[in-house]
Design an enzyme around this catalytic site. Sequence first.
Site, PDB file in Angstrom:
ATOM      1  CD1 TRP A 101      -2.099  -2.253   1.730  1.00  0.00           C
ATOM      2  CD2 TRP A 101      -3.044  -1.148   0.031  1.00  0.00           C
ATOM      3  NE1 TRP A 101      -3.135  -3.017   1.265  1.00  0.00           N
ATOM      4  CE2 TRP A 101      -3.741  -2.364   0.226  1.00  0.00           C
ATOM      5  CE3 TRP A 101      -3.459  -0.283  -0.980  1.00  0.00           C
ATOM      6  CZ2 TRP A 101      -4.826  -2.733  -0.558  1.00  0.00           C
ATOM      7  CZ3 TRP A 101      -4.542  -0.653  -1.768  1.00  0.00           C
ATOM      8  CH2 TRP A 101      -5.214  -1.860  -1.549  1.00  0.00           C
ATOM      9  CG  ASP A 176      -2.647   3.866   4.856  1.00  0.00           C
ATOM     10  OD1 ASP A 176      -3.559   3.678   5.676  1.00  0.00           O
ATOM     11  OD2 ASP A 176      -2.603   3.291   3.746  1.00  0.00           O
ATOM     12  CE  LYS A 200      -7.287  -2.387   5.922  1.00  0.00           C
ATOM     13  NZ  LYS A 200      -7.457  -3.680   5.246  1.00  0.00           N
TER      14      LYS A 200
END
Length: 365
Positions: A101, A176, A200
Amino acid sequence: MTVYNFSAGPAVLPKPVLEVAQKEMLDYRNSGMSVMELSHRSAEFDEIIKSAELRLRELMAIPDNYKVIFLQGGASLQFSMIPLNLAQKNKKAYYLVGGSWGKKAYTEAVKLAKTIDFQPELLASSEETVFNHIPTFDAKTIDKDAAYVHLTTNNTIEGTTIYDLPDTNGVPIVADMSSNILAVRYNVSDFGLIYAGAQKNIGPAGVTIVIVREDLLNDEPVLSSMLDYRIQADNDSLYNTPPTYGIYMARLVFDYVASLGGVDAMETKNIEKANLLYDFIDQSEFYSNPVSVKADRSICNIPFVTPTDELDKLFNKEALEQDFKNIKGHRSVGGMRASIYNAFPLAGVEALVAFMKAFEEKNKG
């Protein structure tokens, strides 16, 4: 039947939260309407979004000089919004790439550099070793006038985490935090901006949280009003219709986390769950964890493999038959991955370890 959902996201939600949502599905607090039917300008939703922000501020100890924004587009949209808002006037922006990511964030920045005036630079990467550790760098190589240093606090696919933030020579850190927000304690004031997809540890997919220091809000118009942090912040996340039901669910999750003792209590529980699985893997000659530096191991996402790809496939097949759902590793790395976020129960990890023991006895040698 007990199902244990190891999905990396959308992930397991707390059962008490789902029960409240079920109870309020058709009639939210005597309004005669479902939350999904409420106007985002209504008094009912105004209370929902304001209480969600207040609870998140309490949980993360967010200072008053930070804005909290509820956005759409997932964390991936932030790969573009961050440079659009923070990196202008030919400034440098550094990217620490410790996983897939982070690489995507850097790739999007490189694309945008062809349109807006800034210079994305790869600070360090562990891609050559299949992202099996967090890369390091010399802070002296960072231009102190740079716009930001971007990093990913938890690499969902590879199972690595940054617990202690690196020295960035005074440059704001943009993080992030999608897969370990509310699961690990961080000092918000150590960051310039934090962003996280909800699916999540926060709630269902569809909401993205952005926590940004006020002095980083851009004074100049951004390419699009929808992509402008200042406009979104000035409109209290209501510039357009926000993902109302997702924000409602996030509020319920925030309340649930608070009821259990907050982020510190969740971190303690998560360490207990993770250690149970890591300890079993480490003592086994059959299973292994691909992370090369133990200090970098994630307590939220734990990848592991057996001695062969064939046994990995058999493990995933038999695990699914035993109602261990979504334990198959990401398609880019294979193997298995146990995502054990805040809502995942200790009993599920204990059941997984028991299954792993039985599988090892049956297939070793």
